[in-house]
Design an enzyme around this catalytic site. Sequence first.
Site, mmCIF file in Angstrom:
data_model
loop_
_atom_site.group_PDB
_atom_site.id
_atom_site.type_symbol
_atom_site.label_atom_id
_atom_site.label_comp_id
_atom_site.label_asym_id
_atom_site.label_seq_id
_atom_site.Cartn_x
_atom_site.Cartn_y
_atom_site.Cartn_z
ATOM 1 N N SER A 80 0.837 -1.193 0.000
ATOM 2 C CA SER A 80 0.000 0.000 0.000
ATOM 3 C C SER A 80 0.880 1.254 0.000
ATOM 4 O O SER A 80 1.611 1.496 -0.956
ATOM 5 C CB SER A 80 -0.957 -0.050 1.200
ATOM 6 O OG SER A 80 -2.031 0.837 1.049
ATOM 7 N N ASP A 205 -10.058 -6.748 -2.847
ATOM 8 C CA ASP A 205 -9.545 -5.488 -2.313
ATOM 9 C C ASP A 205 -10.456 -4.325 -2.708
ATOM 10 O O ASP A 205 -10.713 -4.107 -3.899
ATOM 11 C CB ASP A 205 -8.123 -5.243 -2.837
ATOM 12 C CG ASP A 205 -7.374 -4.173 -2.070
ATOM 13 O OD1 ASP A 205 -8.017 -3.359 -1.383
ATOM 14 O OD2 ASP A 205 -6.139 -4.162 -2.165
ATOM 15 N N HIS A 233 -7.134 -6.508 1.126
ATOM 16 C CA HIS A 233 -6.023 -5.556 1.024
ATOM 17 C C HIS A 233 -4.731 -6.064 1.655
ATOM 18 O O HIS A 233 -3.682 -5.444 1.475
ATOM 19 C CB HIS A 233 -6.436 -4.238 1.688
ATOM 20 C CG HIS A 233 -5.575 -3.066 1.332
ATOM 21 N ND1 HIS A 233 -5.447 -2.587 0.044
ATOM 22 C CD2 HIS A 233 -4.782 -2.268 2.100
ATOM 23 C CE1 HIS A 233 -4.632 -1.546 0.033
ATOM 24 N NE2 HIS A 233 -4.210 -1.336 1.266
#
Length: 261
Positions: A80, A205, A233
């Site tokens: 991320s 996700d 995620h």
Amino acid sequence: MSLHVQTLGSQGPDLVFLHGWGLSARIWESLAGRLKTRFRCHLVDLPGHGESEAGPAGLNNWVDAVMNTIEQPAVFIGWSLGGLVALGAARRYPERVQGLVLVATLARFVREPGNDYGMKTQAIEATRRGLSEDFSTTLSEFLMQQVLGEPGAGRAVRSLRNDLMDQPPARDALERGLDILFEADFRDALPGIVQPALVVAGARDRMAHPDAMAAMVDTLPNAEFWRVDRAAHAPFISHEKPFADRVAAFAWDCAKPGRDA
């Protein structure tokens, strides 16, 4: 600026792990435990997270802080927000990035005209407001969104929450992390990032859509795509063993002597 790093393992190629927004390098400990007999795993606390001091703001400054801490060539594994730092390292220090594992990372995280994926601007600003109004609830809700729909959501939430509660990040670091998520845009830079890349997307996700990540692979010159079924995620938590196996094979290939980027 030097960042706090935990190193697991004493032999093999070097792997650098970069965590996501609001957490710390501890989120990688279980995964690194599977890899430490074959690799040197460097778990980095990003500025203002975990045991690292905040330091200057801005993605380039965060990238420089990481690269000033990790001096040897390595495969960079970014999740991320950490994926944006890994992309920045590949762009600014190409000779020291042997490969990239981009987990739940988008070249552009903000949804806008010309970019149909990512987070809405209103959601990022709501998170920013929440930090000042209810710090712990805002972070907890953000963590919950990352694992919705995963088969091991309960375990994943406990792992994320334990990391958060044990080592809460500095609030100014959270603000700076949101700024990076809001401002970073690697769409035009991707064709110039030539290192081998493994792009890992969770099929469920809601923050980094797998279709957007698949499109990144079409732009990166030397990339492969892995869509992890039933993951959201945080596929490295929900699907830890297959994730470790896939990353190990990829990293060994990247670190072969004489391998050109």
